[in-house]
Design an enzyme around this catalytic site. Sequence first.
Site, PDB file in Angstrom:
ATOM      1  N   HIS A 188       0.813  -1.134   0.144  1.00  0.00           N
ATOM      2  CA  HIS A 188      -0.023   0.093   0.171  1.00  0.00           C
ATOM      3  C   HIS A 188       0.972   1.257   0.078  1.00  0.00           C
ATOM      4  CE1 HIS A 188      -4.091  -1.753   0.913  1.00  0.00           C
ATOM      5  NE2 HIS A 188      -3.434  -2.748   1.137  1.00  0.00           N
TER       6      HIS A 188
ATOM      7  N   GLU B   8      -9.244 -11.985   4.988  1.00  0.00           N
ATOM      8  CA  GLU B   8      -8.280 -11.228   5.858  1.00  0.00           C
ATOM      9  C   GLU B   8      -9.214 -11.086   7.248  1.00  0.00           C
ATOM     10  OE1 GLU B   8      -5.229  -7.679   6.726  1.00  0.00           O
ATOM     11  OE2 GLU B   8      -6.992  -7.352   5.095  1.00  0.00           O
TER      12      GLU B   8
END
Length: 376
Positions: free
Chosen positions: A24, A213
Amino acid sequence: MTTENAPLTVDVIRSLPKVVLHDHLDGGLRPATILELAADVGHQLPAGDAESLGAWFAESADSGSLVRYLETFDHTIAVMQTRDALARVAREAVLDLARDGVVYAEQRWAPEQHLQRGLTLQETVDAVQSGIEQGVAEAAAEGRTIRVGQLVTAMRHADRWQEIAELAVANRANGVVGFDIAGAEDGFPPSRHAEIWRYLADQNFPVTIHAGEAAGPASIAEAVHLGQASRIGHGVRIVEDITFDPEFPHSTEGEPGTAALGLLAHWVRDHQIPLELCPSSNVQTGAATSVADHPITRLKELDFAVTLNTDNRLMSRTTMTQEMALLVEHAGWTIDDLADVTMTAAWSAFVHHDERRALVDDVILPGYQEVQGAQL
C-alpha cells in the site's frame, strides 16, 4: 520444501530479485517524510522525530486495537493531499523498494482519499504516476532496474466503486495495471456493487480483491466468483476451508501428513488463483498467530499459488527482505522456497504474458542462479 541449501544471511536475501504485488502506497511512507509533509500542511503528529514516529506507527499497528491501527492511516493520508506530496511519496516508495532488491512492484492506493485539498481524481493518478516514473529513473541511475504499476483501489464503505473502476480503466495507458477494493471487509462484500465486476470484465481489466483477511472463506468465494478476481488480496483464511492432520506436513514417523480441502479451497488451488499473503501484517491484525505458524508455509506445501508481500511497510516496519528473512528463520524456508514464491508472483503480475516471461527469464532466474545453492 528442500532442506539441503546452506542458511541464508540477510545480505544474501537482500541481493535476491523480488516481486511484491500487495504493497500500500499510504502504508509505506518514510517517517522523516511524514514529518516534513505534516509541517508543510500544519498536520499534528503523535511524535516529533523520525525514530519516535516510526516506533509509534509500529506500536499502534501491534496494539491489537483496530481503532489505533486505523488511526495510523489518518496521519499518512493527511499528508498526501497535494500533487507534490503524492509524487514524493510514490518516488520514495519506488526507490525504497528498488534498494531492497524489488524488480517488479504494484502500488495500491485509493485516489478518493486524496481529494481534501482540491485535487481531482485524475490529478491524483497523474501525480502518483509522475512520482513512480521519477523513482524508476533515479533507481536506474543507481544501477537498479524496477518496474512499478498502480493498482487503483475503491474503498469498500464508500459508494464510488463504479467511478473509481472507470478511473482505473481510463488510465490503463497511464501506469494503472489493475483495480482493487479495500477497507472494511466484513459487511461490505463485492455484491454491494455487483455491476462493476461485469463492467471490468467487459473492459478486460485485471482485478484483485482484498478478501479472506477480516472475513472468512465466504468472502473469498464472492471475490472469486462474483468479483472474478484474478488474485486474492491476503486470502489467508482459505485455511478455514482445509482440515489439516495435526502433524501436517509430516508425522513423527516421517510419513506425509494429510490435509482435506473443501470445495472452495479446491477451486482456488485447482485454478491456481494467486494469494497475496502478508505474514507480518497478518500477525499484527490477528489473521495469523505467528510467522512460524503462518498458513503461507502450509499453503505452499499444498501447491497453492502463494506470493509473499509486505502490505504496509511503515506499520509493520518491514521490507521484502525482512519478510523473506523471517520465513527463513522461523519457518525453515530455503532459497528454493523464496525463488518459488518470487516466480509465482512474477507470473501473476498484472502485465502481459511476454512481459512476465521476460521478467522471469531475464531478471529473476539469473538473479537466483547467481546465488550458490539455488536449485531452479
